[in-house]
Design a protein around this motif. Structure first.
Motif, PDB file in Angstrom:
ATOM      1  N   ASN A   1      17.928  -7.284  -4.414  1.00 55.09           N
ATOM      2  CA  ASN A   1      18.945  -8.213  -3.920  1.00 55.09           C
ATOM      3  C   ASN A   1      18.744  -9.629  -4.452  1.00 55.09           C
ATOM      4  O   ASN A   1      19.333 -10.579  -3.931  1.00 55.09           O
ATOM      5  CB  ASN A   1      18.948  -8.215  -2.393  1.00 55.09           C
ATOM      6  CG  ASN A   1      19.710  -7.048  -1.813  1.00 55.09           C
ATOM      7  OD1 ASN A   1      20.930  -7.092  -1.666  1.00 55.09           O
ATOM      8  ND2 ASN A   1      18.987  -5.972  -1.509  1.00 55.09           N
ATOM      9  N   GLY A   2      17.905  -9.762  -5.481  1.00 61.61           N
ATOM     10  CA  GLY A   2      17.768 -11.038  -6.162  1.00 61.61           C
ATOM     11  C   GLY A   2      16.886 -12.058  -5.473  1.00 61.61           C
ATOM     12  O   GLY A   2      16.913 -13.238  -5.838  1.00 61.61           O
ATOM     13  N   ARG A   3      16.069 -11.644  -4.505  1.00 62.66           N
ATOM     14  CA  ARG A   3      15.193 -12.593  -3.838  1.00 62.66           C
ATOM     15  C   ARG A   3      13.885 -12.725  -4.594  1.00 62.66           C
ATOM     16  O   ARG A   3      13.399 -11.787  -5.237  1.00 62.66           O
ATOM     17  CB  ARG A   3      14.907 -12.141  -2.399  1.00 62.66           C
ATOM     18  CG  ARG A   3      16.133 -12.027  -1.523  1.00 62.66           C
ATOM     19  CD  ARG A   3      16.873 -13.342  -1.388  1.00 62.66           C
ATOM     20  NE  ARG A   3      16.158 -14.307  -0.569  1.00 62.66           N
ATOM     21  CZ  ARG A   3      16.388 -14.493   0.733  1.00 62.66           C
ATOM     22  NH1 ARG A   3      17.324 -13.785   1.363  1.00 62.66           N
ATOM     23  NH2 ARG A   3      15.712 -15.404   1.402  1.00 62.66           N
ATOM     24  N   ARG A   4      13.304 -13.913  -4.527  1.00 62.31           N
ATOM     25  CA  ARG A   4      11.982 -14.148  -5.090  1.00 62.31           C
ATOM     26  C   ARG A   4      10.973 -13.589  -4.093  1.00 62.31           C
ATOM     27  O   ARG A   4      10.949 -13.977  -2.921  1.00 62.31           O
ATOM     28  CB  ARG A   4      11.762 -15.644  -5.305  1.00 62.31           C
ATOM     29  CG  ARG A   4      10.389 -16.035  -5.808  1.00 62.31           C
ATOM     30  CD  ARG A   4      10.113 -15.459  -7.178  1.00 62.31           C
ATOM     31  NE  ARG A   4       8.874 -15.960  -7.742  1.00 62.31           N
ATOM     32  CZ  ARG A   4       8.148 -15.300  -8.631  1.00 62.31           C
ATOM     33  NH1 ARG A   4       8.543 -14.112  -9.066  1.00 62.31           N
ATOM     34  NH2 ARG A   4       7.035 -15.814  -9.105  1.00 62.31           N
ATOM     35  N   VAL A   5      10.126 -12.650  -4.550  1.00 61.01           N
ATOM     36  CA  VAL A   5       9.261 -11.900  -3.635  1.00 61.01           C
ATOM     37  C   VAL A   5       7.797 -12.051  -4.024  1.00 61.01           C
ATOM     38  O   VAL A   5       7.435 -11.949  -5.197  1.00 61.01           O
ATOM     39  CB  VAL A   5       9.643 -10.401  -3.635  1.00 61.01           C
ATOM     40  CG1 VAL A   5       8.687  -9.606  -2.753  1.00 61.01           C
ATOM     41  CG2 VAL A   5      11.076 -10.228  -3.161  1.00 61.01           C
ATOM     42  N   TYR A   6       6.984 -12.279  -3.011  1.00 60.04           N
ATOM     43  CA  TYR A   6       5.522 -12.221  -3.135  1.00 60.04           C
ATOM     44  C   TYR A   6       5.057 -11.056  -2.263  1.00 60.04           C
ATOM     45  O   TYR A   6       5.480 -10.935  -1.111  1.00 60.04           O
ATOM     46  CB  TYR A   6       4.871 -13.518  -2.662  1.00 60.04           C
ATOM     47  CG  TYR A   6       5.175 -14.714  -3.540  1.00 60.04           C
ATOM     48  CD1 TYR A   6       4.250 -15.161  -4.477  1.00 60.04           C
ATOM     49  CD2 TYR A   6       6.389 -15.379  -3.444  1.00 60.04           C
ATOM     50  CE1 TYR A   6       4.526 -16.245  -5.294  1.00 60.04           C
ATOM     51  CE2 TYR A   6       6.683 -16.459  -4.254  1.00 60.04           C
ATOM     52  CZ  TYR A   6       5.743 -16.888  -5.184  1.00 60.04           C
ATOM     53  OH  TYR A   6       6.032 -17.966  -5.994  1.00 60.04           O
ATOM     54  N   LEU A   7       4.205 -10.194  -2.818  1.00 60.69           N
ATOM     55  CA  LEU A   7       3.744  -9.022  -2.077  1.00 60.69           C
ATOM     56  C   LEU A   7       2.227  -9.020  -1.997  1.00 60.69           C
ATOM     57  O   LEU A   7       1.533  -8.986  -3.015  1.00 60.69           O
ATOM     58  CB  LEU A   7       4.223  -7.728  -2.763  1.00 60.69           C
ATOM     59  CG  LEU A   7       3.743  -6.412  -2.133  1.00 60.69           C
ATOM     60  CD1 LEU A   7       4.250  -6.270  -0.703  1.00 60.69           C
ATOM     61  CD2 LEU A   7       4.188  -5.217  -2.986  1.00 60.69           C
ATOM     62  N   SER A   8       1.710  -9.090  -0.779  1.00 61.14           N
ATOM     63  CA  SER A   8       0.269  -9.020  -0.535  1.00 61.14           C
ATOM     64  C   SER A   8      -0.140  -7.556  -0.501  1.00 61.14           C
ATOM     65  O   SER A   8       0.277  -6.800   0.373  1.00 61.14           O
ATOM     66  CB  SER A   8      -0.067  -9.702   0.788  1.00 61.14           C
ATOM     67  OG  SER A   8      -1.444  -9.556   1.102  1.00 61.14           O
ATOM     68  N   VAL A   9      -0.948  -7.143  -1.478  1.00 59.59           N
ATOM     69  CA  VAL A   9      -1.271  -5.736  -1.700  1.00 59.59           C
ATOM     70  C   VAL A   9      -2.590  -5.379  -1.030  1.00 59.59           C
ATOM     71  O   VAL A   9      -3.618  -6.018  -1.268  1.00 59.59           O
ATOM     72  CB  VAL A   9      -1.344  -5.426  -3.207  1.00 59.59           C
ATOM     73  CG1 VAL A   9      -1.754  -3.978  -3.439  1.00 59.59           C
ATOM     74  CG2 VAL A   9      -0.002  -5.724  -3.872  1.00 59.59           C
ATOM     75  N   GLY A  10      -2.560  -4.342  -0.207  1.00 56.02           N
ATOM     76  CA  GLY A  10      -3.771  -3.808   0.408  1.00 56.02           C
ATOM     77  C   GLY A  10      -4.003  -2.385  -0.055  1.00 56.02           C
ATOM     78  O   GLY A  10      -3.616  -1.991  -1.160  1.00 56.02           O
ATOM     79  N   ARG A  11      -4.624  -1.589   0.794  1.00 55.53           N
ATOM     80  CA  ARG A  11      -4.887  -0.190   0.453  1.00 55.53           C
ATOM     81  C   ARG A  11      -3.562   0.564   0.333  1.00 55.53           C
ATOM     82  O   ARG A  11      -2.659   0.387   1.136  1.00 55.53           O
ATOM     83  CB  ARG A  11      -5.742   0.486   1.534  1.00 55.53           C
ATOM     84  CG  ARG A  11      -7.158  -0.043   1.636  1.00 55.53           C
ATOM     85  CD  ARG A  11      -7.985   0.813   2.589  1.00 55.53           C
ATOM     86  NE  ARG A  11      -7.324   0.984   3.877  1.00 55.53           N
ATOM     87  CZ  ARG A  11      -6.816   2.127   4.317  1.00 55.53           C
ATOM     88  NH1 ARG A  11      -6.896   3.221   3.579  1.00 55.53           N
ATOM     89  NH2 ARG A  11      -6.232   2.201   5.507  1.00 55.53           N
ATOM     90  N   HIS A  12      -3.471   1.409  -0.667  1.00 56.92           N
ATOM     91  CA  HIS A  12      -2.278   2.223  -0.844  1.00 56.92           C
ATOM     92  C   HIS A  12      -2.614   3.422  -1.717  1.00 56.92           C
ATOM     93  O   HIS A  12      -3.664   3.450  -2.374  1.00 56.92           O
ATOM     94  CB  HIS A  12      -1.144   1.408  -1.493  1.00 56.92           C
ATOM     95  CG  HIS A  12      -1.466   0.936  -2.878  1.00 56.92           C
ATOM     96  ND1 HIS A  12      -2.244  -0.169  -3.138  1.00 56.92           N
ATOM     97  CD2 HIS A  12      -1.110   1.444  -4.097  1.00 56.92           C
ATOM     98  CE1 HIS A  12      -2.357  -0.349  -4.439  1.00 56.92           C
ATOM     99  NE2 HIS A  12      -1.685   0.623  -5.043  1.00 56.92           N
ATOM    100  N   LEU A  13      -1.754   4.411  -1.695  1.00 57.74           N
ATOM    101  CA  LEU A  13      -1.953   5.624  -2.492  1.00 57.74           C
ATOM    102  C   LEU A  13      -0.723   5.833  -3.349  1.00 57.74           C
ATOM    103  O   LEU A  13       0.368   6.105  -2.849  1.00 57.74           O
ATOM    104  CB  LEU A  13      -2.168   6.828  -1.572  1.00 57.74           C
ATOM    105  CG  LEU A  13      -2.294   8.192  -2.253  1.00 57.74           C
ATOM    106  CD1 LEU A  13      -3.491   8.216  -3.194  1.00 57.74           C
ATOM    107  CD2 LEU A  13      -2.412   9.301  -1.201  1.00 57.74           C
ATOM    108  N   ARG A  14      -0.885   5.698  -4.658  1.00 56.13           N
ATOM    109  CA  ARG A  14       0.229   5.861  -5.588  1.00 56.13           C
ATOM    110  C   ARG A  14       0.308   7.318  -6.028  1.00 56.13           C
ATOM    111  O   ARG A  14      -0.716   7.932  -6.383  1.00 56.13           O
ATOM    112  CB  ARG A  14       0.032   4.947  -6.799  1.00 56.13           C
ATOM    113  CG  ARG A  14       1.286   4.743  -7.634  1.00 56.13           C
ATOM    114  CD  ARG A  14       1.096   3.599  -8.610  1.00 56.13           C
ATOM    115  NE  ARG A  14       0.201   3.928  -9.698  1.00 56.13           N
ATOM    116  CZ  ARG A  14       0.569   4.513 -10.836  1.00 56.13           C
ATOM    117  NH1 ARG A  14       1.829   4.856 -11.017  1.00 56.13           N
ATOM    118  NH2 ARG A  14      -0.299   4.749 -11.785  1.00 56.13           N
ATOM    119  N   VAL A  15       1.493   7.896  -6.010  1.00 60.68           N
ATOM    120  CA  VAL A  15       1.696   9.292  -6.430  1.00 60.68           C
ATOM    121  C   VAL A  15       2.971   9.360  -7.270  1.00 60.68           C
ATOM    122  O   VAL A  15       3.837   8.495  -7.169  1.00 60.68           O
ATOM    123  CB  VAL A  15       1.822  10.239  -5.212  1.00 60.68           C
ATOM    124  CG1 VAL A  15       0.549  10.253  -4.388  1.00 60.68           C
ATOM    125  CG2 VAL A  15       3.008   9.865  -4.341  1.00 60.68           C
TER     126      VAL A  15
END
Length: 408
Positions: free
Chosen positions: A186-200
């Motif tokens: 939607n065109g917003r400027r985004v900052y994402l604080s990344v923690g534990r995650h599982l990519r598949v």
């Protein structure tokens, strides 16, 4: 005081499945719902949410998806319609608009259910209020400037509800990742604080992740065999389903950060763990692909081999791990907390809970006679809280209630 053999609290997928099995066994019961059937799907999900598994995995006891697009992904409102249709077909004895305020053990040894408008006494009570009860908001949120707009993931509906400016999403689980992607789209400027995650991978060797999860038996793993620290996989059904790749989100304009560590006025300090968290997510991706390859070889399956085995994408293209950012300098006006949920069972006064507020139970059976829990994450298996997995636990609890009625 009204008396009934069994009471089910909650009319989401767990409560509806429980009612189905109780009805099948001829056990008199009521289902009490604080608002409407599938309320959390209606009012605690964002507008663009798409179910994380393909339509062919939409299945509940006695009912499954019957439409012409089994490999597509159902939008949020479609899930509500699916659950409503299930209720129309199974006709559960639901009383909507009944908010349970207390659960006690009566002098007779039965269970007493107190609600805004009624009191019930039951031999059996199944708590099926869902896994997403009270969103977690870190204490450091109280140190943020008053002008910073803060909401939790269950209150986010669309990008337009946020004030103008950049948005910080804290948490990279299923909700955090999908909300961040919605904001970028939607065109917003985004900052994402990344923690534990599982990519598949969304798809691998000709099949969806969900298909392989069932083929490998990972969804049927009993919780005692699964590390507690293992996060759920990142999945999305947007645009027909695609890989949930945080690095790709960065290439599309988002800024990835490490874990949020401290708030100092308008300055936010982040832990230097971004690359470590991304690497752990990548390791899960590669482990899954190796497991599929081994399964295909072991069972001699006719699964097409990918032209090149999916690999983690390369290093970040630019510095995206500043230790400190300033809200004013970055234009961040909103923060969305997507760091998970905690249980909210303060209204239950007759059962033991651990120090984190989770009920003590064995496969949903509480030490309190006649009290059961259903639909909680990893109640018995990995799939216990999934729409397509909760029915198995409901059948087990219904059988236990029948045996208890018989004095077995």
């Amino acid at each position: 005081m009204e008396r009934v053999e069994a009471v089910v609290i909650g009319a989401g997928q767990a409560g509806l499945c429980m009612s189905y099995h109780l009805s099948r066994l001829g056990i008199e019961h009521l289902v009490l719902e604080r608002a409407r059937i599938a309320e959390r799907w209606r009012s605690e999900r964002w507008d663009s949410l798409v179910f994380q598994f393909p339509n062919w995995m939409l299945r509940l006891p006695g009912f499954a998806y019957e439409g012409p697009r089994p490999d597509d992904f159902m939008p949020r409102d479609g899930i509500v319609e699916f659950l409503e249709e299930y209720a129309r077909r199974t006709m559960p004895p639901v009383r909507c608009g009944v908010r349970v305020t207390g659960l006690y053990q009566s002098p007779s040894g039965h269970l007493r259910v107190e609600a805004d408008s009624l009191s019930l006494e039951a031999l059996h009570v199944v708590v099926a209020t869902g896994p997403y009860q009270r969103p977690i908001v870190p204490a450091l949120s109280q140190s943020l400037p008053a002008a910073t707009w803060q909401i939790t993931a269950n209150c986010y509906t669309r990008a337009q509800q946020l004030p103008p400016g950049a948005v910080l999403v804290v948490g990279s689980g299923g909700s955090g990742w999908q909300i961040a992607e919605d904001l970028v789209r939607n065109g917003r400027r985004v900052y994402l604080s990344v923690g534990r995650h599982l990519r598949v991978p969304r798809r691998y060797r000709g099949q969806d992740f969900g298909w392989w999860q069932e083929a490998l038996g990972t969804a049927d793993q009993v919780v005692g065999n699964v590390p507690r620290s293992m996060p759920p996989p990142l999945l999305t059904g947007i645009d027909g389903g695609h890989d949930a790749d945080l690095r790709d989100l960065q290439r599309r304009g988002a800024t990835l950060l490490g874990s949020l560590g401290a708030v100092e006025g308008t300055r936010l300090r982040f832990v230097s763990d971004l690359e470590e968290n991304l690497a752990k997510g990548d390791a899960g991706f590669e482990h899954f692909c190796r497991s599929v390859d081994a399964h295909v070889q072991r069972h001699h399956l006719a699964a097409p081999r990918a032209p090149a085995a999916p690999q983690a994408t390369g290093p970040m293209e630019r510095a995206v791990q500043p230790g400190v950012i300033d809200l004013a300098a970055t234009g961040i006006t909103s923060i969305i907390w997507a760091v998970g949920y905690q249980p909210d069972f303060g209204w239950i006064h007759c059962a033991p809970f651990n120090t984190h507020g989770h009920p003590v139970h064995s496969r949903g059976l509480s030490p309190t006679p006649g009290l059961y829990f259903l639909g909680l994450p990893r109640l018995h298996k990995v799939k216990s809280a999934f729409l397509w997995g909760v029915g198995e636990d409901a059948a087990y609890l219904a059988s236990h209630i029948l045996d208890r009625r018989r004095g077995v």
